[in-house]
Design an enzyme around this catalytic site. Sequence first.
Site, PDB file in Angstrom:
ATOM      1  N   GLN A  13      -4.815   3.223   8.728  1.00  0.00           N
ATOM      2  CA  GLN A  13      -4.517   4.614   9.061  1.00  0.00           C
ATOM      3  C   GLN A  13      -4.394   5.493   7.831  1.00  0.00           C
ATOM      4  O   GLN A  13      -4.445   6.709   7.928  1.00  0.00           O
ATOM      5  CB  GLN A  13      -3.227   4.677   9.858  1.00  0.00           C
ATOM      6  CG  GLN A  13      -3.359   3.952  11.172  1.00  0.00           C
ATOM      7  CD  GLN A  13      -2.034   3.857  11.891  1.00  0.00           C
ATOM      8  OE1 GLN A  13      -1.222   4.749  11.811  1.00  0.00           O
ATOM      9  NE2 GLN A  13      -1.833   2.766  12.588  1.00  0.00           N
ATOM     10  N   GLY A  36      -5.309   7.269   4.243  1.00  0.00           N
ATOM     11  CA  GLY A  36      -6.545   7.840   3.726  1.00  0.00           C
ATOM     12  C   GLY A  36      -6.629   7.622   2.227  1.00  0.00           C
ATOM     13  O   GLY A  36      -6.069   6.667   1.692  1.00  0.00           O
ATOM     14  N   GLU A  39       0.870  13.676   3.337  1.00  0.00           N
ATOM     15  CA  GLU A  39       1.711  12.516   3.644  1.00  0.00           C
ATOM     16  C   GLU A  39       2.927  12.558   2.733  1.00  0.00           C
ATOM     17  O   GLU A  39       3.011  13.403   1.836  1.00  0.00           O
ATOM     18  CB  GLU A  39       0.918  11.210   3.474  1.00  0.00           C
ATOM     19  CG  GLU A  39      -0.106  11.015   4.583  1.00  0.00           C
ATOM     20  CD  GLU A  39      -0.968   9.774   4.413  1.00  0.00           C
ATOM     21  OE1 GLU A  39      -0.645   8.919   3.587  1.00  0.00           O
ATOM     22  OE2 GLU A  39      -1.984   9.689   5.122  1.00  0.00           O
ATOM     23  N   HIS A  43       7.675   0.652   5.091  1.00  0.00           N
ATOM     24  CA  HIS A  43       7.177   1.864   5.733  1.00  0.00           C
ATOM     25  C   HIS A  43       8.225   2.314   6.743  1.00  0.00           C
ATOM     26  O   HIS A  43       8.774   1.488   7.463  1.00  0.00           O
ATOM     27  CB  HIS A  43       5.841   1.590   6.425  1.00  0.00           C
ATOM     28  CG  HIS A  43       5.069   2.832   6.726  1.00  0.00           C
ATOM     29  ND1 HIS A  43       5.429   3.694   7.730  1.00  0.00           N
ATOM     30  CD2 HIS A  43       3.973   3.369   6.144  1.00  0.00           C
ATOM     31  CE1 HIS A  43       4.578   4.714   7.757  1.00  0.00           C
ATOM     32  NE2 HIS A  43       3.679   4.535   6.797  1.00  0.00           N
ATOM     33  N   ARG A  90       8.569   7.714   0.561  1.00  0.00           N
ATOM     34  CA  ARG A  90       8.678   6.704   1.607  1.00  0.00           C
ATOM     35  C   ARG A  90       9.951   5.860   1.531  1.00  0.00           C
ATOM     36  O   ARG A  90      10.531   5.496   2.548  1.00  0.00           O
ATOM     37  CB  ARG A  90       7.446   5.807   1.479  1.00  0.00           C
ATOM     38  CG  ARG A  90       7.084   5.092   2.707  1.00  0.00           C
ATOM     39  CD  ARG A  90       5.733   4.478   2.562  1.00  0.00           C
ATOM     40  NE  ARG A  90       4.666   5.374   2.969  1.00  0.00           N
ATOM     41  CZ  ARG A  90       3.385   5.069   2.878  1.00  0.00           C
ATOM     42  NH1 ARG A  90       3.019   3.901   2.397  1.00  0.00           N
ATOM     43  NH2 ARG A  90       2.461   5.914   3.273  1.00  0.00           N
ATOM     44  N   HIS A 133       5.676  -3.216   4.033  1.00  0.00           N
ATOM     45  CA  HIS A 133       4.371  -2.556   4.087  1.00  0.00           C
ATOM     46  C   HIS A 133       3.500  -2.831   2.872  1.00  0.00           C
ATOM     47  O   HIS A 133       2.306  -3.073   2.997  1.00  0.00           O
ATOM     48  CB  HIS A 133       4.629  -1.054   4.223  1.00  0.00           C
ATOM     49  CG  HIS A 133       3.398  -0.222   4.390  1.00  0.00           C
ATOM     50  ND1 HIS A 133       2.523  -0.386   5.441  1.00  0.00           N
ATOM     51  CD2 HIS A 133       2.894   0.799   3.641  1.00  0.00           C
ATOM     52  CE1 HIS A 133       1.529   0.498   5.340  1.00  0.00           C
ATOM     53  NE2 HIS A 133       1.718   1.210   4.253  1.00  0.00           N
ATOM     54  N   GLU A 155      -3.694  -4.941  -3.992  1.00  0.00           N
ATOM     55  CA  GLU A 155      -2.251  -5.145  -3.807  1.00  0.00           C
ATOM     56  C   GLU A 155      -1.710  -6.408  -4.467  1.00  0.00           C
ATOM     57  O   GLU A 155      -0.542  -6.451  -4.862  1.00  0.00           O
ATOM     58  CB  GLU A 155      -1.937  -5.150  -2.301  1.00  0.00           C
ATOM     59  CG  GLU A 155      -0.449  -5.076  -2.010  1.00  0.00           C
ATOM     60  CD  GLU A 155      -0.133  -4.938  -0.533  1.00  0.00           C
ATOM     61  OE1 GLU A 155      -1.051  -4.625   0.257  1.00  0.00           O
ATOM     62  OE2 GLU A 155       1.032  -5.149  -0.166  1.00  0.00           O
ATOM     63  N   ARG A 186       5.157   3.016  -4.291  1.00  0.00           N
ATOM     64  CA  ARG A 186       3.803   3.596  -4.249  1.00  0.00           C
ATOM     65  C   ARG A 186       3.767   4.902  -3.462  1.00  0.00           C
ATOM     66  O   ARG A 186       4.377   5.012  -2.402  1.00  0.00           O
ATOM     67  CB  ARG A 186       2.850   2.597  -3.590  1.00  0.00           C
ATOM     68  CG  ARG A 186       1.453   3.135  -3.363  1.00  0.00           C
ATOM     69  CD  ARG A 186       0.574   2.089  -2.739  1.00  0.00           C
ATOM     70  NE  ARG A 186       0.997   1.716  -1.412  1.00  0.00           N
ATOM     71  CZ  ARG A 186       0.670   2.368  -0.303  1.00  0.00           C
ATOM     72  NH1 ARG A 186      -0.084   3.450  -0.356  1.00  0.00           N
ATOM     73  NH2 ARG A 186       1.081   1.934   0.874  1.00  0.00           N
ATOM     74  N   LEU A 229      -5.432   2.683  -1.039  1.00  0.00           N
ATOM     75  CA  LEU A 229      -6.853   2.568  -0.692  1.00  0.00           C
ATOM     76  C   LEU A 229      -7.688   3.148  -1.841  1.00  0.00           C
ATOM     77  O   LEU A 229      -8.742   2.613  -2.206  1.00  0.00           O
ATOM     78  CB  LEU A 229      -7.097   3.342   0.613  1.00  0.00           C
ATOM     79  CG  LEU A 229      -8.242   2.953   1.531  1.00  0.00           C
ATOM     80  CD1 LEU A 229      -8.382   1.466   1.677  1.00  0.00           C
ATOM     81  CD2 LEU A 229      -8.034   3.584   2.911  1.00  0.00           C
TER      82      LEU A 229
HETATM   83  C1  SIN Z   1       0.238   5.633   6.472  1.00  0.00           C
HETATM   84  O1  SIN Z   1      -0.768   6.141   6.938  1.00  0.00           O
HETATM   85  O2  SIN Z   1       1.368   6.013   6.756  1.00  0.00           O
HETATM   86  C2  SIN Z   1       0.095   4.469   5.531  1.00  0.00           C
HETATM   87  C3  SIN Z   1      -0.856   4.742   4.468  1.00  0.00           C
HETATM   88  C4  SIN Z   1      -0.403   4.182   3.163  1.00  0.00           C
HETATM   89  O3  SIN Z   1       0.322   3.195   3.149  1.00  0.00           O
HETATM   90  O4  SIN Z   1      -0.741   4.746   2.124  1.00  0.00           O
END
Ligand code: SIN
Length: 455
Positions: A14, A16, A80, A195, A241, A299, A323, A334, A340
Site C-alpha cells: 500500500q 508508495g 503520509e 505501524h 509513525r 512493520h 530491509e 523510517r 520502497l
Molecule cells: C503505509 O502505506 O502506511 C505503509 C507504507 C510504508 O510503510 O512506507
Amino acid sequence: RMARGTDSASVLAQGGIAAAIGPGDSIESHVADTLVAGCGLNDVSRVRMLAAAAPAAIEWLQEQGVAFDHAEGTLKLGREGGHRFARIVHAGGDASGARISAALSAAVAVAAHVEWRSGVDVDALLMQGNRVSGVRINAGGHAESIPASAVVLATGGIGALFAHTTNPGGADGSGLALAMAAGAEVRDLEFVQFHPTALDLDRHSLPLITEALRGAGARLLDPNRKPIMEGLHALTDLAPRDVVARRVWQVRKQQGAVLLDARGLDIDWPQAFPTVLAACLRHGLDPRRKAIPVTAAAHFHMGGVHTDAVGRSSLAGLYAVGEVACNGLHGANRLASNSLLECVVAGRVLGAHLANCTDAEAVESAQRTMATGASLDADELDLLRDTLWRTAGPLRCGAGLAEGLRTLEPLLARGWQARLARQLMLAARQRTHSLGAHWREDCEDAATPAASIAA
Ligand code: SIN
C-alpha cells in the site's frame, strides 16, 4: 544468478514512493523530514543520496512499465505520516507495491541474464576463509551448493517474529540470521517500527490500513469517538509513525479499542484504496459506513546487516539490500514511503556495482558452510512471538526485557529465531534511553509517549 526472498513488495503493497517533486517541495525538505523521523540517528549522506535519487527512480520505474496514478496530467501526490508536503506517488491507489512487483517480475522473467529459482530455501553460506563464496540451497530436502563471487541478501525484515505484524510469514529474519551465523556485523537491531494502523484481528499477519488514508483525512478515535492525537503533536494523526503507534498501543491497552474513522471522506474508494476496501470487506466491515478497528503491529526493521553505501557487508563477498540491510539511512525510525524508494535506489546502485565489479575474486571450492541451524517448532515460535510482542513492542522497559530474555533462554538451543530475538532484546536492554521507534518507559527522559513529540 538466482533469487530467494520474502515477498517484501507485498509488505509495502500500500505504500508508495516518496519524491520531492510537488510545488514548494524540495530535496532538502525530504531530507529534513527523513532526519526528523529518524531522530538524527541517520547517516545524512545516505539520506541526501536517497532523496536526490527519488525523481529518477520514479522515471526509471515508469520506463519499466509501472503506471503511476495521475491527476490533471501530472503525477498525483499523496501525504503520509511525517511528511510536510504531499510527495508520495502511488500506482493503482494503495496497490503500489503489488504493481511495482508485477512490472519488475515481468522484466526479470524475460531477462536472459537472470536465472530464477523458486521453491528453494537458502540454508547456509559457503565460505572460503572469511570470504562468502556461495550459498547452499535446500529444495525439498535436496541440498545443492551454488558458488558465487557475490551473494546478495534481499530477504526483507523480521516482522513475522512478533505476535502481530503487517508482514507476511516469510519476513522472519532468516537472511539476517544467516549473515549473523557467518559472522557479518549487524547494527541497530533494537529499532523496530510499529505501524499504527493494522486491521485489529485476532491473528498473526494483519492487513495494513495504509497511512495514506489518514493523509486523505481519516481520524484516529478512542471508543468514545474522541480523537486520540489531538494536542499531542502539531501533525496530529500524521505525526511520525512511532509517535502515533505508541499512542494507539496505549489507548488500545487502556480503553480496549482504537478506531480509524474514514467515513464520509470525499474519496473514490475502489480507485484510491482498493486494497484497504477489499481487506475490510473480507472481514465483514465496510469502511465507508463503519469506523475501522486498528492496532499497532510490527512493520519494518530499521536495523540489520551493517552495510556501506553500496551494500557491502563486513564480510567480503556478502552484500545486503533493502530491509535486511542497515546502512544508516532510516536512523531510529523510517519515514513513510522511503522503503520502497530505498529498494529501487539501493538495488540499482548495488546492481550497477556488481555488474562492473573488479573486486570479485574467482570462486574456488568452499572450505566450510555457515548455517543458521534448526528452526523452532510452532509452539516455540508462538512463545517467542508473544515474548517479543510483550517485551520488545512499542513500549519497552528494562524489567520487561529481562523477563523476556529469561523466557527465551530455554529456546536458544532449539532454534535460530530465538538467538536472533535475543540479540534484538539485548540491544534494546543496552540502549537505556528512548530514541525513535525504541521507546523505554523506564527512562527519565521518557515520562509519557507524548513526551517524544517535537511539534
Ligand atoms: C503505509 O502505506 O502506511 C505503509 C507504507 C510504508 O510503510 O512506507
